[in-house]
Design an enzyme around this catalytic site. Sequence first.
Site, PDB file in Angstrom:
ATOM      1  N   ARG A  29      38.466  53.563  35.798  1.00  0.00           N
ATOM      2  CA  ARG A  29      37.342  53.775  34.880  1.00  0.00           C
ATOM      3  C   ARG A  29      37.432  55.529  34.589  1.00  0.00           C
ATOM      4  O   ARG A  29      37.181  56.094  33.643  1.00  0.00           O
ATOM      5  CB  ARG A  29      36.118  53.318  35.469  1.00  0.00           C
ATOM      6  CG  ARG A  29      35.637  52.058  35.246  1.00  0.00           C
ATOM      7  CD  ARG A  29      34.611  51.530  36.261  1.00  0.00           C
ATOM      8  NE  ARG A  29      34.013  50.403  36.035  1.00  0.00           N
ATOM      9  CZ  ARG A  29      34.811  49.131  36.309  1.00  0.00           C
ATOM     10  NH1 ARG A  29      35.919  49.169  36.943  1.00  0.00           N
ATOM     11  NH2 ARG A  29      34.161  47.995  36.001  1.00  0.00           N
ATOM     12  N   ARG A 118      46.891  35.195  32.527  1.00  0.00           N
ATOM     13  CA  ARG A 118      45.186  35.680  32.738  1.00  0.00           C
ATOM     14  C   ARG A 118      44.503  35.538  31.337  1.00  0.00           C
ATOM     15  O   ARG A 118      45.032  35.916  30.316  1.00  0.00           O
ATOM     16  CB  ARG A 118      45.217  36.751  33.558  1.00  0.00           C
ATOM     17  CG  ARG A 118      45.959  36.562  34.909  1.00  0.00           C
ATOM     18  CD  ARG A 118      45.693  37.927  35.784  1.00  0.00           C
ATOM     19  NE  ARG A 118      44.375  38.198  35.834  1.00  0.00           N
ATOM     20  CZ  ARG A 118      43.843  39.278  36.595  1.00  0.00           C
ATOM     21  NH1 ARG A 118      44.671  40.205  36.981  1.00  0.00           N
ATOM     22  NH2 ARG A 118      42.483  39.421  36.890  1.00  0.00           N
ATOM     23  N   SER A 162      31.208  39.607  34.796  1.00  0.00           N
ATOM     24  CA  SER A 162      32.685  40.187  34.699  1.00  0.00           C
ATOM     25  C   SER A 162      32.598  41.622  34.393  1.00  0.00           C
ATOM     26  O   SER A 162      32.103  42.021  33.041  1.00  0.00           O
ATOM     27  CB  SER A 162      33.641  39.560  33.736  1.00  0.00           C
ATOM     28  OG  SER A 162      34.647  40.335  33.370  1.00  0.00           O
ATOM     29  N   ASP A 309      36.806  39.704  45.030  1.00  0.00           N
ATOM     30  CA  ASP A 309      38.226  40.214  45.633  1.00  0.00           C
ATOM     31  C   ASP A 309      38.319  39.967  46.950  1.00  0.00           C
ATOM     32  O   ASP A 309      39.507  40.082  47.460  1.00  0.00           O
ATOM     33  CB  ASP A 309      38.375  41.809  45.177  1.00  0.00           C
ATOM     34  CG  ASP A 309      38.495  41.882  43.723  1.00  0.00           C
ATOM     35  OD1 ASP A 309      38.855  40.808  42.864  1.00  0.00           O
ATOM     36  OD2 ASP A 309      38.094  42.875  43.086  1.00  0.00           O
ATOM     37  N   ARG A 340      43.618  31.933  42.794  1.00  0.00           N
ATOM     38  CA  ARG A 340      43.292  32.254  44.376  1.00  0.00           C
ATOM     39  C   ARG A 340      42.943  31.060  45.077  1.00  0.00           C
ATOM     40  O   ARG A 340      42.364  31.191  46.357  1.00  0.00           O
ATOM     41  CB  ARG A 340      42.575  33.625  44.390  1.00  0.00           C
ATOM     42  CG  ARG A 340      43.489  34.828  44.457  1.00  0.00           C
ATOM     43  CD  ARG A 340      42.748  36.048  44.862  1.00  0.00           C
ATOM     44  NE  ARG A 340      43.530  37.246  44.333  1.00  0.00           N
ATOM     45  CZ  ARG A 340      42.966  38.355  43.835  1.00  0.00           C
ATOM     46  NH1 ARG A 340      41.873  38.643  43.729  1.00  0.00           N
ATOM     47  NH2 ARG A 340      44.044  39.428  43.578  1.00  0.00           N
TER      48      ARG A 340
HETATM   49  C1  S3P Z   1      37.201  44.675  38.393  1.00  0.00           C
HETATM   50  C2  S3P Z   1      36.142  43.702  38.396  1.00  0.00           C
HETATM   51  C3  S3P Z   1      36.450  42.366  38.894  1.00  0.00           C
HETATM   52  C4  S3P Z   1      37.595  42.200  39.987  1.00  0.00           C
HETATM   53  C5  S3P Z   1      38.621  43.158  39.600  1.00  0.00           C
HETATM   54  C6  S3P Z   1      38.267  44.693  39.295  1.00  0.00           C
HETATM   55  C7  S3P Z   1      36.629  46.068  37.700  1.00  0.00           C
HETATM   56  O1  S3P Z   1      36.937  41.509  37.984  1.00  0.00           O
HETATM   57  O2  S3P Z   1      38.062  41.128  40.568  1.00  0.00           O
HETATM   58  O3  S3P Z   1      39.548  43.361  40.843  1.00  0.00           O
HETATM   59  O4  S3P Z   1      37.197  47.205  38.128  1.00  0.00           O
HETATM   60  O5  S3P Z   1      35.619  45.996  36.903  1.00  0.00           O
HETATM   61  P1  S3P Z   1      36.083  40.656  36.958  1.00  0.00           P
HETATM   62  O6  S3P Z   1      35.520  41.833  36.160  1.00  0.00           O
HETATM   63  O7  S3P Z   1      37.223  39.999  35.935  1.00  0.00           O
HETATM   64  O8  S3P Z   1      35.231  39.814  37.420  1.00  0.00           O
END
Ligand code: S3P
Length: 424
Positions: A29, A118, A162, A309, A340
């Site tokens: 970010r 993915r 998400s 995670d 997973r």
């Molecule tokens: C993340 C959000 C999660 C996480 C990924 C990192 C992020 O994924 O599994 O390792 O930095 O916003 P999702 O937003 O697809 O759930």
Amino acid sequence: MQDARTLEPVGAPFHTGVRIPGDKSLSHRAVIFAAIADGPSEITGLAPGRDVASSMAAVAELGAGMSGTRLVPPERLQRPPGPIDCGNSGTTMRLLAGALSGASMTTTLTGDESLRSRPMRRLVAPLGALGSRVTTGPDGTAPLVIEGGGLIGADVAIDVASAQVRTAFELAAIQAEGPSTIRSPRGYRDHTERWLETFGLASTEEGERTRITPGRIPAAAYTIPGDPSSAAYLWASAALLEGAEVVTPGVSLNPGRLGFLGILEGMGADVDGEVTGTIHGDPIGTVSVTGRSLQGVEVSGATVAAAIDELPLVAVLGAYAEGVTIVRDAAELRAKETDRIVSTTAMIRALGGGAEATEDGFAVVGTGFLPGGTVDAMGDHRIAMAAAVAATTADGPVTILGASAADVSWPSIYDTLEAVWSSR
Ligand code: S3P
């Protein structure tokens, strides 16, 4: 030949404090926020590993200049020389898709074999509502082509919790003509919303709808805290060994990252957490975990997103606990670097434990012990690292095939684990 690493079980309880490497979610970010900001930003404590390097290389191709801790954004994102390779990093691809939606050009995002399998179609409708034209391959995967520019405000709802999709939408929405809103199920890490709120670009009504106001991200200083998803490997290792203790100062304590600590507590570990500060409105603090005997646990609902995670680690803990551990509502696990549900249950079985995949999660039989054995990481960093943690109290050594998969998020984890295990 795959690279392999063997870890021996730990002799006696350890006691130590560990500085955890920078948070991966916040590092992506910071790099992407800074690349579209109003002026140069300072970023310290970036996560090691190939995933964040993918984000840095990507913004460099779009015209950002990074030297030391300073990231200088281009006046506007520049057309890259060819497709941008996001490597293994889903966060790079999804967040960039949002940032690029505001740029009047066509960009292609691609990645390694895992990333190209993915789901990316989930970006198409939210970004499309803003006016960005995003196309995927016929099966909804990368390469992604983004035709950005000319965005309008929109109100959207998504059906997965998400953070990546939300962030993609929000990074596009700040570049639109008018205000936007987004809502989703809860449990997601709300780093983006908190940072945008600090910058006056977002507000969320009691965890419900987030409202985005168009505007530029200001030049800012980002101090990246430790990654709780990395600390989780040490917390889990301490939890496995009665009397062992690990203390991790300066980690992100965003509520969307705390699911695993709640699970650990529910299984019987001693967990202590203290908020010591905030970074652009996002809490950080110290966590300590002490091992006690563990019971099986059931994980479902919003906790799943807040521990997503860490669920391979829940399986490892479940194998050493008393009783059955069940994870449900976690079909999202199938959309990670590997499926997973498959790779986690295969890991437990390879170590001599009992685990069954279900449609939306898994069940692990807690026998209180694991014999040890050889685990194929399947190219997934979190499987490699969870298998390493399983060595803590295994009856025999654990060998990880493809151990260097850990390089995407924590290249030195095996050395750190061994150092922690030998501290008294
Ligand atoms: C993340 C959000 C999660 C996480 C990924 C990192 C992020 O994924 O599994 O390792 O930095 O916003 P999702 O937003 O697809 O759930």
